[in-house]
Write a protein that holds these residues in place. Structure first.
Motif, PDB file in Angstrom:
ATOM      1  N   ARG A   1      33.613  35.813  36.605  1.00 47.16           N
ATOM      2  CA  ARG A   1      34.118  36.977  35.889  1.00 47.16           C
ATOM      3  C   ARG A   1      34.242  38.176  36.822  1.00 47.16           C
ATOM      4  NH1 ARG A   1      30.242  37.334  30.668  1.00 47.16           N
ATOM      5  NH2 ARG A   1      31.348  39.304  30.518  1.00 47.16           N
ATOM      6  N   PHE A   2      35.178  39.057  36.493  1.00 46.64           N
ATOM      7  CA  PHE A   2      35.358  40.337  37.173  1.00 46.64           C
ATOM      8  C   PHE A   2      35.418  41.431  36.123  1.00 46.64           C
ATOM      9  CE2 PHE A   2      37.689  39.705  41.518  1.00 46.64           C
ATOM     10  CZ  PHE A   2      36.476  39.479  42.124  1.00 46.64           C
ATOM     11  N   GLY A   3      34.597  42.446  36.274  1.00 43.41           N
ATOM     12  CA  GLY A   3      34.712  43.631  35.436  1.00 43.41           C
ATOM     13  C   GLY A   3      35.928  44.437  35.875  1.00 43.41           C
ATOM     14  N   ARG A   4      36.180  45.523  35.166  1.00 37.09           N
ATOM     15  CA  ARG A   4      37.363  46.330  35.459  1.00 37.09           C
ATOM     16  C   ARG A   4      37.350  46.888  36.883  1.00 37.09           C
ATOM     17  NH1 ARG A   4      37.065  49.693  29.923  1.00 37.09           N
ATOM     18  NH2 ARG A   4      34.892  49.457  30.449  1.00 37.09           N
ATOM     19  N   LEU A   5      36.218  47.442  37.307  1.00 40.21           N
ATOM     20  CA  LEU A   5      36.161  48.031  38.648  1.00 40.21           C
ATOM     21  C   LEU A   5      36.204  46.972  39.740  1.00 40.21           C
ATOM     22  CD1 LEU A   5      33.684  51.002  38.169  1.00 40.21           C
ATOM     23  CD2 LEU A   5      36.150  51.081  38.489  1.00 40.21           C
ATOM     24  N   SER A   6      35.582  45.828  39.513  1.00 39.93           N
ATOM     25  CA  SER A   6      35.656  44.744  40.497  1.00 39.93           C
ATOM     26  C   SER A   6      37.098  44.265  40.632  1.00 39.93           C
ATOM     27  CB  SER A   6      34.768  43.573  40.076  1.00 39.93           C
ATOM     28  OG  SER A   6      33.412  43.938  40.107  1.00 39.93           O
ATOM     29  N   TYR A   7      37.775  44.136  39.500  1.00 41.36           N
ATOM     30  CA  TYR A   7      39.183  43.714  39.511  1.00 41.36           C
ATOM     31  C   TYR A   7      40.038  44.719  40.291  1.00 41.36           C
ATOM     32  CZ  TYR A   7      43.868  42.740  37.710  1.00 41.36           C
ATOM     33  OH  TYR A   7      45.205  42.480  37.605  1.00 41.36           O
ATOM     34  N   ALA A   8      39.841  45.991  40.007  1.00 41.54           N
ATOM     35  CA  ALA A   8      40.608  47.032  40.702  1.00 41.54           C
ATOM     36  C   ALA A   8      40.299  47.028  42.191  1.00 41.54           C
ATOM     37  CB  ALA A   8      40.313  48.399  40.092  1.00 41.54           C
ATOM     38  N   ALA A   9      39.028  46.903  42.549  1.00 38.88           N
ATOM     39  CA  ALA A   9      38.624  46.940  43.955  1.00 38.88           C
ATOM     40  C   ALA A   9      39.201  45.765  44.738  1.00 38.88           C
ATOM     41  CB  ALA A   9      37.099  46.944  44.065  1.00 38.88           C
ATOM     42  N   TRP A  10      39.074  44.568  44.200  1.00 31.41           N
ATOM     43  CA  TRP A  10      39.571  43.399  44.931  1.00 31.41           C
ATOM     44  C   TRP A  10      41.094  43.372  44.985  1.00 31.41           C
ATOM     45  CZ3 TRP A  10      37.096  40.342  48.181  1.00 31.41           C
ATOM     46  CH2 TRP A  10      35.704  40.366  48.158  1.00 31.41           C
ATOM     47  N   THR A  11      41.758  43.854  43.938  1.00 33.24           N
ATOM     48  CA  THR A  11      43.218  43.947  43.958  1.00 33.24           C
ATOM     49  C   THR A  11      43.666  44.948  45.016  1.00 33.24           C
ATOM     50  OG1 THR A  11      43.318  43.391  41.612  1.00 33.24           O
ATOM     51  CG2 THR A  11      45.250  44.445  42.547  1.00 33.24           C
TER      52      THR A  11
END
Length: 178
Positions: free
Chosen positions: A17-27
């Motif tokens: 799983r990725f939270g919102r900030l993890s998703y934004a950071a990795w993107t």
């Protein structure tokens, strides 16, 4: 939990799983890496072909293949991060195919950034802790997106106005010379 059954979270794997900030950071991180690689490839391709950039047939075939590899890698990681974000919402990764539909993908991206994930364990595992660097990079990305949109609108409005200003000033200069 013993070490043999404990799973390690690999951010580049679609499992987990990725939270919102993890998703934004990795993107954001994958985008930065891809842009840097593309600029390096373009720079080396231009250097190897000379100064004539107008003739794309002069680009080395290796540079074109490397461009495609970078693009495919970015596309792959984009899907991996989207799948992990959907897993955080307890939704199937197959919904990531919505990223291929024009216009729908824009609204889908907004949904991924705004929708809150499951607060407890779900079908795709426990909540993943967002590290400090992911929080910082994620917030930077979230702030950059609206700023880029606003600056794009300003540029779209001001460019024609500036061109009109240039034409009027050239006309005034011509009138003064006559």
């Amino acid at each position: 939990m013993n070490l043999s059954t404990q799973s390690v979270d690999h951010p580049l794997s679609p499992k987990g799983r990725f939270g919102r900030l993890s998703y934004a950071a990795w993107t954001f991180l994958s985008s930065i890496v891809a842009v840097i690689l593309i600029f390096v490839l373009a720079f080396t391709a231009v250097l190897s072909t000379g100064t004539n950039v107008e003739q794309p047939q002069n680009y080395p075939i290796l540079a074109i293949i490397l461009f495609l590899v970078v693009y495919i890698a970015l596309l792959y990681f984009s899907f991996v991060f989207t799948i992990r974000r959907l897993h955080d919402r307890n939704q199937s990764g197959w919904l990531s195919l919505l990223m291929l539909v024009p216009v729908v993908n824009l609204f889908f991206l907004i949904y991924l950034f705004c929708a809150k994930g499951s607060e407890a364990s779900n079908n795709f595992g426990p909540v993943r802790a967002t590290s400090a660097w992911e929080k910082v990079l994620g917030w930077i990305y979230i702030i950059i997106i609206p700023l880029a949109f606003i600056f794009g609108i300003i540029a779209a409005i001001s460019a024609p106005a500036y061109q009109d200003y240039e034409q009027r000033s050239q006309q005034i200069q011509m009138d003064q010379q006559n």
